[in-house]
Write a protein that holds these residues in place. Structure first.
Motif, PDB file in Angstrom:
ATOM      1  N   THR A 234       0.859  -1.185   0.000  1.00 53.55           N
ATOM      2  CA  THR A 234       0.000   0.000   0.000  1.00 53.55           C
ATOM      3  C   THR A 234       0.894   1.232   0.000  1.00 53.55           C
ATOM      4  O   THR A 234       1.797   1.343   0.838  1.00 53.55           O
ATOM      5  CB  THR A 234      -0.923   0.031   1.228  1.00 53.55           C
ATOM      6  N   ILE A 235       0.669   2.120  -0.931  1.00 55.70           N
ATOM      7  CA  ILE A 235       1.441   3.357  -1.020  1.00 55.70           C
ATOM      8  C   ILE A 235       0.562   4.479  -0.485  1.00 55.70           C
ATOM      9  O   ILE A 235      -0.478   4.790  -1.066  1.00 55.70           O
ATOM     10  CB  ILE A 235       1.866   3.651  -2.468  1.00 55.70           C
ATOM     11  N   PRO A 236       0.953   5.096   0.624  1.00 56.26           N
ATOM     12  CA  PRO A 236       0.083   6.103   1.238  1.00 56.26           C
ATOM     13  C   PRO A 236       0.030   7.388   0.422  1.00 56.26           C
ATOM     14  O   PRO A 236       0.941   7.703  -0.350  1.00 56.26           O
ATOM     15  CB  PRO A 236       0.738   6.338   2.601  1.00 56.26           C
ATOM     16  N   TYR A 237      -1.031   8.123   0.614  1.00 57.93           N
ATOM     17  CA  TYR A 237      -1.179   9.435  -0.002  1.00 57.93           C
ATOM     18  C   TYR A 237      -0.188  10.397   0.627  1.00 57.93           C
ATOM     19  O   TYR A 237       0.022  10.389   1.843  1.00 57.93           O
ATOM     20  CB  TYR A 237      -2.610   9.932   0.201  1.00 57.93           C
ATOM     21  N   ASP A 238       0.437  11.227  -0.197  1.00 61.77           N
ATOM     22  CA  ASP A 238       1.422  12.188   0.284  1.00 61.77           C
ATOM     23  C   ASP A 238       0.705  13.374   0.917  1.00 61.77           C
ATOM     24  O   ASP A 238       0.097  14.186   0.223  1.00 61.77           O
ATOM     25  CB  ASP A 238       2.298  12.642  -0.892  1.00 61.77           C
ATOM     26  N   GLY A 260      10.475   1.615  -9.779  1.00 62.70           N
ATOM     27  CA  GLY A 260       9.643   1.550  -8.585  1.00 62.70           C
ATOM     28  C   GLY A 260       8.986   2.864  -8.211  1.00 62.70           C
ATOM     29  O   GLY A 260       8.133   2.896  -7.318  1.00 62.70           O
ATOM     30  N   THR A 261       9.365   3.949  -8.872  1.00 60.88           N
ATOM     31  CA  THR A 261       8.695   5.220  -8.637  1.00 60.88           C
ATOM     32  C   THR A 261       7.406   5.275  -9.457  1.00 60.88           C
ATOM     33  O   THR A 261       7.169   4.426 -10.321  1.00 60.88           O
ATOM     34  CB  THR A 261       9.599   6.398  -9.020  1.00 60.88           C
ATOM     35  N   LEU A 262       6.590   6.283  -9.191  1.00 59.43           N
ATOM     36  CA  LEU A 262       5.343   6.450  -9.929  1.00 59.43           C
ATOM     37  C   LEU A 262       5.125   7.923 -10.262  1.00 59.43           C
ATOM     38  O   LEU A 262       5.476   8.803  -9.467  1.00 59.43           O
ATOM     39  CB  LEU A 262       4.129   5.975  -9.117  1.00 59.43           C
ATOM     40  N   TRP A 263       4.536   8.173 -11.428  1.00 56.52           N
ATOM     41  CA  TRP A 263       3.968   9.482 -11.708  1.00 56.52           C
ATOM     42  C   TRP A 263       2.517   9.440 -11.274  1.00 56.52           C
ATOM     43  O   TRP A 263       1.814   8.466 -11.537  1.00 56.52           O
ATOM     44  CB  TRP A 263       4.058   9.816 -13.193  1.00 56.52           C
ATOM     45  N   VAL A 264       2.061  10.481 -10.597  1.00 57.21           N
ATOM     46  CA  VAL A 264       0.688  10.535 -10.118  1.00 57.21           C
ATOM     47  C   VAL A 264       0.087  11.903 -10.422  1.00 57.21           C
ATOM     48  O   VAL A 264       0.799  12.905 -10.498  1.00 57.21           O
ATOM     49  CB  VAL A 264       0.600  10.264  -8.597  1.00 57.21           C
ATOM     50  N   ALA A 265      -1.216  11.926 -10.622  1.00 51.86           N
ATOM     51  CA  ALA A 265      -1.947  13.170 -10.888  1.00 51.86           C
ATOM     52  C   ALA A 265      -2.966  13.372  -9.776  1.00 51.86           C
ATOM     53  O   ALA A 265      -4.028  12.746  -9.786  1.00 51.86           O
ATOM     54  CB  ALA A 265      -2.644  13.098 -12.241  1.00 51.86           C
ATOM     55  N   PRO A 266      -2.675  14.227  -8.776  1.00 51.06           N
ATOM     56  CA  PRO A 266      -3.629  14.460  -7.689  1.00 51.06           C
ATOM     57  C   PRO A 266      -4.906  15.117  -8.208  1.00 51.06           C
ATOM     58  O   PRO A 266      -4.877  15.982  -9.084  1.00 51.06           O
ATOM     59  CB  PRO A 266      -2.873  15.413  -6.751  1.00 51.06           C
ATOM     60  N   LYS A 274       6.144  12.998  -9.321  1.00 47.77           N
ATOM     61  CA  LYS A 274       6.744  11.677  -9.158  1.00 47.77           C
ATOM     62  C   LYS A 274       6.889  11.382  -7.666  1.00 47.77           C
ATOM     63  O   LYS A 274       7.333  12.234  -6.894  1.00 47.77           O
ATOM     64  CB  LYS A 274       8.117  11.614  -9.827  1.00 47.77           C
ATOM     65  N   ILE A 275       6.487  10.164  -7.275  1.00 47.10           N
ATOM     66  CA  ILE A 275       6.639   9.742  -5.886  1.00 47.10           C
ATOM     67  C   ILE A 275       7.429   8.440  -5.837  1.00 47.10           C
ATOM     68  O   ILE A 275       7.507   7.708  -6.822  1.00 47.10           O
ATOM     69  CB  ILE A 275       5.279   9.543  -5.195  1.00 47.10           C
ATOM     70  N   ASP A 276       8.020   8.137  -4.674  1.00 46.92           N
ATOM     71  CA  ASP A 276       8.710   6.865  -4.516  1.00 46.92           C
ATOM     72  C   ASP A 276       7.751   5.834  -3.931  1.00 46.92           C
ATOM     73  O   ASP A 276       6.563   6.111  -3.723  1.00 46.92           O
ATOM     74  CB  ASP A 276       9.971   7.016  -3.667  1.00 46.92           C
ATOM     75  N   ALA A 277       8.263   4.638  -3.661  1.00 44.03           N
ATOM     76  CA  ALA A 277       7.411   3.542  -3.199  1.00 44.03           C
ATOM     77  C   ALA A 277       6.812   3.789  -1.819  1.00 44.03           C
ATOM     78  O   ALA A 277       5.852   3.115  -1.430  1.00 44.03           O
ATOM     79  CB  ALA A 277       8.207   2.238  -3.190  1.00 44.03           C
ATOM     80  N   SER A 283       9.618  14.804  -7.443  1.00 46.20           N
ATOM     81  CA  SER A 283       9.634  15.940  -8.362  1.00 46.20           C
ATOM     82  C   SER A 283       8.213  16.264  -8.771  1.00 46.20           C
ATOM     83  O   SER A 283       7.279  15.504  -8.495  1.00 46.20           O
ATOM     84  CB  SER A 283      10.499  15.630  -9.596  1.00 46.20           C
ATOM     85  N   ARG A 284       8.065  17.393  -9.485  1.00 50.48           N
ATOM     86  CA  ARG A 284       6.732  17.866  -9.837  1.00 50.48           C
ATOM     87  C   ARG A 284       6.775  18.593 -11.179  1.00 50.48           C
ATOM     88  O   ARG A 284       7.758  19.239 -11.522  1.00 50.48           O
ATOM     89  CB  ARG A 284       6.219  18.809  -8.749  1.00 50.48           C
TER      90      ARG A 284
END
Length: 301
Positions: A234-238, A260-266, A274-277, A283-284
């Motif tokens: 489970t990857i928590p919300y930042d 293992g990183t992810l790009w995410v769109a809040p 980009k977030i880590d595991a 980065s943004r």
């Protein structure tokens, strides 16, 4: 590639595609998909309002090459094979929404929310088959108009079913094979599976969003094995992410990377990151100022 229900400013420097309802132009776009074999890009496009405030229904999928050159488009309003959404024009009932390209043979899968089904096309836009109907049974879909799709390395198709709070897995021809319910905790607030993507290891990433800004539990990203039989992470919300116009609602779209990183769109923001595991921001990227958005926009990546 980044897309969303946005109005493109045609003076922006080198936009990939431009807003409009003409051939090769994108009206309201929910999602994009890339064919990794040749870099071609598929964009879903649905109803828009023209300068005379008249609704124009252009439910279709548009294909571009890797440089953004228009190739062709397919689809039209309706419920027939190869058609999407309602036959009567409306901007509140999207036609094609989620879209994915098979890494096995380049087949294109499109979710048609108004008709509660998945449609399969070949890379030339020719209709192949379909499956799904309204309901709660295996292979059926709930009331959401905007489900998303992912295809794994073996050609299996994963579809979010927001209306029934689950993700379903199918063979490449639409035979149901597995499902996972994403609100197993029963909290009633954190349940909608907003996006689904496949990681390099074959694991299935599912973003869960909060229904309300006052939800007692923060949204997250759940990671399942390919069979959807086991939750592996489970990857928590930042919590450092700006909450957006309507509070911290979760990640609308996600895209796992090989490292293992992810790009995410809040949701309800004007950036991707980009977030880590562990969920920490690395980065943004902000959308260009020349692109104006609605307050409830989200972006496909």
């Amino acid at each position: 590639r980044v897309s969303g229900p946005i109005w493109y400013d045609n003076t922006a420097p080198a936009p990939f595609v431009r807003y409009g309802t003409d051939t090769g132009q994108v009206a309201n776009s929910y999602a994009v998909a890339v064919d990794l074999a040749d870099g071609c890009v598929y964009v879903t496009s649905f109803g828009a309002i023209d300068v005379n405030l008249l609704t124009i229904e252009r439910n279709r999928v548009i294909k571009f090459d890797a440089d953004g050159n228009f190739l062709f488009e397919f689809g039209s309003p309706g419920s027939g094979n190869g058609q999407f959404g309602p036959a009567v024009p409306t901007t509140s009932s999207p036609g094609p929404s989620g879209i994915a390209v098979s890494p096995v043979d380049g087949s294109v899968y499109v979710y048609d929310g108004y008709n509660n089904r998945v449609q399969k096309f070949n890379s030339s836009g020719t209709y192949q088959t379909k499956w799904g109907s309204a309901g709660t049974g295996n292979g059926q879909f709930g009331s959401s108009l905007t489900n998303t799709i992912a295809v794994d390395a073996s050609g299996n198709v994963y579809v979010t079913d927001k209306g029934n709070y689950r993700v379903q897995k199918f063979t490449s021809t639409g035979t149901f094979s597995a499902k996972v319910v994403t609100n197993a905790s029963g909290d009633g607030f954190l349940s909608s599976p907003y996006d689904v993507k496949i990681g390099m290891s074959g694991n299935v990433y599912v973003s869960r969003v909060a229904h309300t800004a006052s939800a007692p539990t923060l949204p997250d990203i759940q990671v399942y094995n390919a069979a959807l039989s086991s939750l592996v992470a489970t990857i928590p919300y930042d919590t450092t992410t700006e909450p957006g116009v309507f509070g911290p609602r979760g990640y609308a779209f996600i895209s796992p990377n090989a490292d293992g990183t992810l790009w995410v769109a809040p949701l309800y923001t004007n950036f991707i990151k980009k977030i880590d595991a562990s969920g920490a921001e690395l980065s943004r990227y902000y959308l260009p100022e020349t692109i104006s958005t609605y307050a409830n926009d989200n972006y496909s990546i």
